[in-house]
Design an enzyme around this catalytic site. Structure first.
Site, PDB file in Angstrom:
ATOM      1  N   GLU A 181       0.851  -1.346   0.167  1.00 48.56           N
ATOM      2  CA  GLU A 181      -0.015  -0.173   0.113  1.00 48.56           C
ATOM      3  C   GLU A 181       0.711   1.316   0.007  1.00 48.56           C
ATOM      4  OE1 GLU A 181      -3.238  -0.154   2.885  1.00 48.56           O
ATOM      5  OE2 GLU A 181      -4.345  -1.597   2.042  1.00 48.56           O
ATOM      6  N   GLU A 203      -5.880  -8.501   0.443  1.00 52.76           N
ATOM      7  CA  GLU A 203      -6.418  -7.907   1.743  1.00 52.76           C
ATOM      8  C   GLU A 203      -7.929  -7.796   1.239  1.00 52.76           C
ATOM      9  OE1 GLU A 203      -4.781  -4.804   3.605  1.00 52.76           O
ATOM     10  OE2 GLU A 203      -2.703  -5.605   3.461  1.00 52.76           O
TER      11      GLU A 203
END
Length: 373
Positions: free
Chosen positions: A189, A291
């Site tokens: 991320e 995720e």
């Protein structure tokens, strides 16, 4: 033998993240933070500063020794899962820590142990650089450093991150415990406004991992799969520098938290959005949804019709889980966030607790029929 890209291409990833094991996130592990003396801190690094290095080392080593056990790996296997994704920080290689940085020490032996436990059970391991040097995003405990500005995006920190990846590549290939560790993610991320992330860091990380493997005379079939965030994340597309040839040994990571999606806060909207998920934007295949959860929007999550503790809602959450699984298995598979949490009866973030509550079935083959897509 290393689980290679050739094996991975036939392996449908069904897994869980081991969140808050090697990088503690206070929002999901409050009880642990309290017991460690970290409850008034915002990140792992802050806790080390508050406790002092020696006391922090003792506290974190106790955490690493007890938070995930062999019983957890047995349960993961028993629930039909075949993969764990393990978020780690660059400070696992302690030589990379600067004097003005503060991180717990001694984690590597626990990572080695975990990899061995997984290998003994034929569980595939994705190792994820979750905490990058300088932090890849600001004010995010998942980086291990709660900082006002992300300073990862500099040549010195790119170099430190690549040294970590090189070190882990060598360790994976030369240490028996890592015999089922087959995927290495170069950063989790990252921020979205750094054009040199792809052209410089992604390209260099890929080249240096492969250089280590060449030096070790690793056969192409036994090379690591190198993973990047996919184009949909918005920080650029690694395919621009590594290409789309399957022989490149690359995979992509999609994070698909519908809790934060711009959709109507209705149960039908969540199911429809789940079923409609399309992977592979920009040629990014194979894609693993690395995720996701069955959490819903913050504005509605506490309302009675969404309350996970109310028996009447469980059937819908089962369908919500199944609809996502059904969509993600059209790609290379999925890794739920997370295996366990300390959120009481709110199992929307905990695979283990959701199975115990009867929301997620142990027979994953039921997903397609339950989804209703």
């Amino acid at each position: 033998m290393k689980l290679s890209l050739l094996v991975y291409a036939t392996l449908l990833i069904r897994g869980v993240n081991l969140g808050s094991l090697f990088i503690i996130e206070p929002w999901m592990t409050n009880d642990t933070c309290v017991s460690m003396g970290c409850d008034k801190t915002k990140s792992e690094s802050d806790c080390v500063v508050a406790l002092g290095q020696d006391a922090a080392n003792n506290a974190f080593q106790k955490h690493w020794d007890t938070y995930i056990t062999e019983q957890d790996l047995d349960d993961i296997k028993a629930y039909g899962l075949n993969t764990i994704r393990v978020p780690v920080g660059f400070w696992m290689l302690e030589d990379l820590i600067h004097d003005d940085e503060h991180f717990p020490q001694g984690g590597l032996k626990y990572l080695d142990r975990l990899a061995g436990w997984a290998a003994d059970r034929n569980i595939y391991v994705i190792l994820d650089l979750h905490g990058a040097p300088g932090a890849q995003d600001a004010k995010q405990p998942f980086t291990g450093q709660y900082v006002s500005e992300a300073t990862f995006y500099t040549p010195p920190n790119y170099t430190r991150a690549c040294k970590f990846l090189q070190f882990m590549t060598s360790r994976i290939h030369t240490t028996a415990a890592y015999r089922t560790t087959g995927m290495l993610e170069v950063v989790n991320e990252p921020q979205r406004n750094h054009p040199d992330l792809v052209s410089t860091y992604y390209a260099t990380a890929y080249a240096q991992i492969r250089a280590i493997e060449s030096k070790l005379n690793i056969l192409d079939a036994h090379r690591l799969t190198i993973q990047f965030m996919d184009k949909a994340w918005g920080a650029g597309n690694a395919a621009d520098v590594v290409g789309t040839n399957p022989k490149a040994g690359v995979a992509y990571d999609r994070h698909n938290y519908l809790k934060y999606a711009n959709i109507a806060q209705t149960k039908d909207a969540y199911i429809n959005a789940s079923c409609a998920t399309v992977l592979g934007d920009g040629g990014d295949t194979p894609t693993v949804v690395g995720e996701w959860s069955i959490a819903v929007g913050s504005k509605v999550q506490a309302q009675p019709q969404w309350d996970p503790t109310k028996e009447g809602n469980k059937e819908w959450y089962t369908r919500y889980w199944a609809a996502q699984v059904s969509a993600y298995e059209k790609g290379a598979g999925w890794v739920f966030w997370s295996w366990k949490t300390e959120l009481g009866g709110n199992w929307r973030w905990s695979y283990k607790a959701a199975v115990a509550a009867g929301v997620i079935p142990k027979d994953l083959g039921e997903a397609t029929g339950l989804a209703g897509c």
